[in-house]
Design an enzyme around this catalytic site. Structure first.
Site, PDB file in Angstrom:
ATOM      1  N   GLY A 111      47.595  33.221  37.937  1.00 34.03           N
ATOM      2  CA  GLY A 111      46.666  31.785  38.180  1.00 34.03           C
ATOM      3  C   GLY A 111      45.751  32.405  36.897  1.00 34.03           C
ATOM      4  O   GLY A 111      44.849  31.450  36.833  1.00 34.03           O
ATOM      5  N   SER A 112      45.460  33.716  36.820  1.00 34.08           N
ATOM      6  CA  SER A 112      44.246  33.452  35.572  1.00 34.08           C
ATOM      7  C   SER A 112      44.521  32.916  33.854  1.00 34.08           C
ATOM      8  O   SER A 112      43.957  31.674  33.296  1.00 34.08           O
ATOM      9  CB  SER A 112      44.350  35.049  34.488  1.00 34.08           C
ATOM     10  OG  SER A 112      43.935  36.172  35.709  1.00 34.08           O
ATOM     11  N   TYR A 138      36.551  33.886  42.080  1.00 38.21           N
ATOM     12  CA  TYR A 138      37.374  34.280  41.283  1.00 38.21           C
ATOM     13  C   TYR A 138      37.807  33.581  40.879  1.00 38.21           C
ATOM     14  O   TYR A 138      38.827  33.193  41.346  1.00 38.21           O
ATOM     15  CB  TYR A 138      38.130  35.955  42.103  1.00 38.21           C
ATOM     16  CG  TYR A 138      38.697  36.746  40.845  1.00 38.21           C
ATOM     17  CD1 TYR A 138      40.019  36.016  40.292  1.00 38.21           C
ATOM     18  CD2 TYR A 138      38.236  38.182  41.086  1.00 38.21           C
ATOM     19  CE1 TYR A 138      40.830  37.110  39.743  1.00 38.21           C
ATOM     20  CE2 TYR A 138      38.758  38.972  39.903  1.00 38.21           C
ATOM     21  CZ  TYR A 138      40.181  38.350  39.732  1.00 38.21           C
ATOM     22  OH  TYR A 138      41.102  39.620  38.818  1.00 38.21           O
ATOM     23  N   ASP A 237      40.440  25.124  42.659  1.00 38.79           N
ATOM     24  CA  ASP A 237      41.954  26.388  42.121  1.00 38.79           C
ATOM     25  C   ASP A 237      42.403  26.964  43.837  1.00 38.79           C
ATOM     26  O   ASP A 237      41.927  27.828  45.053  1.00 38.79           O
ATOM     27  CB  ASP A 237      40.187  27.841  41.844  1.00 38.79           C
ATOM     28  CG  ASP A 237      42.179  29.142  41.765  1.00 38.79           C
ATOM     29  OD1 ASP A 237      41.180  30.257  40.603  1.00 38.79           O
ATOM     30  OD2 ASP A 237      42.919  28.866  41.613  1.00 38.79           O
ATOM     31  N   GLU A 238      43.850  26.787  43.816  1.00 45.47           N
ATOM     32  CA  GLU A 238      44.356  27.020  45.172  1.00 45.47           C
ATOM     33  C   GLU A 238      45.240  28.401  44.448  1.00 45.47           C
ATOM     34  O   GLU A 238      46.326  28.313  45.665  1.00 45.47           O
ATOM     35  CB  GLU A 238      44.985  25.540  45.046  1.00 45.47           C
ATOM     36  CG  GLU A 238      44.691  24.622  45.975  1.00 45.47           C
ATOM     37  CD  GLU A 238      44.638  23.926  47.381  1.00 45.47           C
ATOM     38  OE1 GLU A 238      45.021  24.361  48.180  1.00 45.47           O
ATOM     39  OE2 GLU A 238      43.185  23.706  47.547  1.00 45.47           O
ATOM     40  N   LYS A 240      45.013  30.798  44.764  1.00 45.30           N
ATOM     41  CA  LYS A 240      45.151  32.543  46.664  1.00 45.30           C
ATOM     42  C   LYS A 240      45.176  31.587  48.095  1.00 45.30           C
ATOM     43  O   LYS A 240      46.645  31.689  48.536  1.00 45.30           O
ATOM     44  CB  LYS A 240      44.147  32.961  46.520  1.00 45.30           C
ATOM     45  CG  LYS A 240      44.421  34.040  47.510  1.00 45.30           C
ATOM     46  CD  LYS A 240      43.466  35.280  46.537  1.00 45.30           C
ATOM     47  CE  LYS A 240      43.389  36.420  47.753  1.00 45.30           C
ATOM     48  NZ  LYS A 240      42.301  37.678  47.458  1.00 45.30           N
ATOM     49  N   THR A 294      54.824  32.002  25.525  1.00 47.62           N
ATOM     50  CA  THR A 294      56.796  31.323  25.121  1.00 47.62           C
ATOM     51  C   THR A 294      57.582  30.831  26.371  1.00 47.62           C
ATOM     52  O   THR A 294      57.855  30.299  25.915  1.00 47.62           O
ATOM     53  CB  THR A 294      56.938  33.130  24.004  1.00 47.62           C
ATOM     54  OG1 THR A 294      55.860  32.828  23.273  1.00 47.62           O
ATOM     55  CG2 THR A 294      58.066  32.383  24.020  1.00 47.62           C
TER      56      THR A 294
HETATM   57  C1  7F7 Z   1      41.356  32.052  43.537  1.00 49.75           C
HETATM   58  C2  7F7 Z   1      41.168  33.042  42.672  1.00 49.75           C
HETATM   59  N1  7F7 Z   1      42.329  32.268  41.161  1.00 49.75           N
HETATM   60  C3  7F7 Z   1      42.109  32.854  40.378  1.00 49.75           C
HETATM   61  C4  7F7 Z   1      43.013  34.307  40.081  1.00 49.75           C
HETATM   62  C5  7F7 Z   1      44.206  34.604  39.487  1.00 49.75           C
HETATM   63  O1  7F7 Z   1      45.153  35.113  39.738  1.00 49.75           O
HETATM   64  P1  7F7 Z   1      46.524  36.205  38.982  1.00 49.75           P
HETATM   65  O2  7F7 Z   1      45.310  37.314  39.390  1.00 49.75           O
HETATM   66  O3  7F7 Z   1      47.530  35.503  38.823  1.00 49.75           O
HETATM   67  O4  7F7 Z   1      46.054  35.955  37.380  1.00 49.75           O
HETATM   68  C6  7F7 Z   1      42.940  34.791  41.655  1.00 49.75           C
HETATM   69  C7  7F7 Z   1      43.146  35.948  41.609  1.00 49.75           C
HETATM   70  N2  7F7 Z   1      42.431  37.172  42.670  1.00 49.75           N
HETATM   71  C8  7F7 Z   1      43.107  38.578  42.437  1.00 49.75           C
HETATM   72  C9  7F7 Z   1      43.306  39.150  42.487  1.00 49.75           C
HETATM   73  C10 7F7 Z   1      43.373  40.610  41.621  1.00 49.75           C
HETATM   74  C11 7F7 Z   1      43.368  41.573  42.689  1.00 49.75           C
HETATM   75  C12 7F7 Z   1      42.649  41.147  44.109  1.00 49.75           C
HETATM   76  N3  7F7 Z   1      43.111  40.162  44.759  1.00 49.75           N
HETATM   77  C13 7F7 Z   1      42.971  38.789  44.404  1.00 49.75           C
HETATM   78  O5  7F7 Z   1      44.558  37.913  44.980  1.00 49.75           O
HETATM   79  C14 7F7 Z   1      42.043  34.107  43.065  1.00 49.75           C
HETATM   80  O6  7F7 Z   1      41.810  34.737  44.140  1.00 49.75           O
END
Ligand code: 7F7
Length: 438
Positions: A111-112, A138, A237-238, A240, A294
């Site tokens: 997601g990041s 987040y 931002d879907e 989660k 990549t």
């Molecule tokens: C709405 C939303 N968008 C992007 C992200 C980032 O996703 P990634 O951790 O897969 O990079 C997240 C990630 N959330 C955190 C990840 C770190 C640990 C705490 N719990 C989460 O769900 C998110 O909830």
């Protein structure tokens, strides 16, 4: 000397910067909706591993798809060569994501990186350098996506220059009403944030890590209207709460939003590293070789993605998430008769938060140690769940969408007993000292 435990070995080699641990749970396997702890104990998973485990663990559809793909890998880089699983997945995503006009799909690992890609390509393609996001949001842990996030866990990193962080109206703690937030935005537009310099607003249709906050009805739609007036794109931002978890296929559908870009992650790969951005060609085709990773869109992760989307359909997970989510949330609400600590139970589908308070009148959050103790005791009793919220006082339940009615009952009973045991002082501060991480 006996062999060191997995947790001891973890402590000796896994970097602290990459840890967010809520209990001593250390894993050697998983199947269905249960995690298998070192030593063989099976723990009911109510966390979904923070969301990716939409189908639980080792779901046959995922195993078969991954096995078939990895036995004859169609390359390992979508950058260089189209591969059948990735192209099929992109076609599927375009078909299931509401939108008009020519659109394209970009694949990432997380997601990041997907949010990072979205904001970078929006700035370049629109020539606008400002963004709007929300306190408590987040969007990721890379420089760009962190820079437009507003979570208290991100304060170690300065926000991206030009980002406007607005309060996210919280119906349970209405410190800023929806009307006040919109009025603040209007004032910003009139003064220090010229709307024609704003590329996009990033929205979580249900704010997850900020405390599982369902926005007041109409707020996001009113925000969208303001953005439309100034050509500001809407990025939803879907990552989660998308892909059936909220009780609709897309969480933004609860809000009547019409996004320009939609960001997927977590559940899309169902445990494999996979994310996606779906958006209009005038943005997503901005330039070749602009957002390159990549191995993103590799055939194995993409095969898992195809299996995940197929399984949402074949197992009716949208309806299931709504039904099981209601059962779970109602069960948690019923615990409120026995536990004054439960101030609010909220969410959509199987994205559920339990807001823990010292006092139901003041709604003062409990100390984070209390939240952590309930999670720790829940682990000892056989269930895995986590906490979120800017005051670390919201129990987060993001279980696999395959959770059964019996497992809901089992989970409720464990939460009930954990709350009672913590209230009775059966968990010490020392027990949770190493699990107070955000
Ligand atoms: C709405 C939303 N968008 C992007 C992200 C980032 O996703 P990634 O951790 O897969 O990079 C997240 C990630 N959330 C955190 C990840 C770190 C640990 C705490 N719990 C989460 O769900 C998110 O909830």
């Amino acid at each position: 000397m006996s062999n060191p435990s997995l947790r001891q070995r973890d402590a000796a080699c896994i970097a602290e910067i990459g840890r967010l641990r809520f209990s001593p749970l250390s894993l050697v396997g998983g199947r269905g909706n249960r995690l298998i702890e070192e030593g063989g104990r099976e723990v009911l998973d109510l966390s979904g591993s923070a969301g990716p485990a939409m189908l639980g663990y080792s779901h046959p559809a995922i195993v078969e798809a991954v096995e078939q793909s990895v036995r004859s890998m169609a390359g390992a880089s979508l950058l260089l060569y189209p591969n059948e699983p990735a192209v099929s997945l992109a076609e599927r995503l375009l078909a299931l994501t509401p939108g008009t006009g020519e659109r394209r799909v970009w694949f990432g690992h997380s997601g990041s990186d997907a949010n990072d890609c979205a904001l970078r390509v929006l700035a370049a393609a629109t020539g606008r350098s400002r963004f709007i996001s929300f306190i408590g949001s987040y969007h990721g842990n890379l420089s760009g996506s962190m820079g437009i996030s507003g979570h208290t866990a991100m304060t170690h990193t300065l926000p991206r220059p030009g980002v406007l962080l607005l309060p996210y109206p919280d119906p349970y703690r209405p410190r800023f009403s929806a009307e006040e937030v919109l009025s603040l935005l209007d004032y910003q537009f009139e003064t220090t944030c010229p709307p024609d310099q704003v590329a996009a607003v990033f929205i979580e249709p249900l704010m997850s890590d900020g405390g599982l906050i369902v926005p007041p009805p109409g707020f996001l739609k009113a925000l969208e209207a303001r953005c439309r007036r100034h050509g500001i794109r809407i990025v939803v931002d879907e990552v989660k709460v998308g892909l059936a978890r909220s009780g609709l296929l897309h969480c933004f559908q609860h809000e009547g939003l019409t996004p320009d870009l939609v960001v997927f992650g977590k559940a899309l790969g169902s445990g494999l590293p996979l994310s996606a951005v779906v958006g209009p060609s005038e943005i997503m085709d901005h330039a070749p070789a602009f957002a390159l990773l990549t191995t993103a869109g590799n055939p194995v992760a993409a095969a898992a993605g195809n299996a995940a989307l197929r399984t949402i359909e074949t197992e009716g997970l949208v309806e299931r998430s709504a039904r099981i989510g209601k059962l779970f949330a109602d069960g948690l609400r019923a615990l409120g008769d026995r536990h004054e600590i439960i101030g609010d139970v909220r969410g959509r589908g199987l994205a559920i938060g339990v807001d823990l308070v010292e006092d139901r009148t003041t709604r003062a959050p409990v100390p984070a140690t209390t939240t952590a103790k309930i999670i720790y005791r829940g682990y000892e009793l056989g269930a895995a769940f986590t906490y979120v919220g800017l005051k670390a006082n919201v129990l987060e339940f993001m279980p696999p969408l395959t959770l059964t009615e019996d497992e809901v009952a089992e989970g409720i009973a464990i939460v009930d007993r954990a709350m009672a045991d913590v209230a009775a002082g059966k968990v010490s501060d020392a027990d949770v000292a190493s699990f107070m991480m955000w």
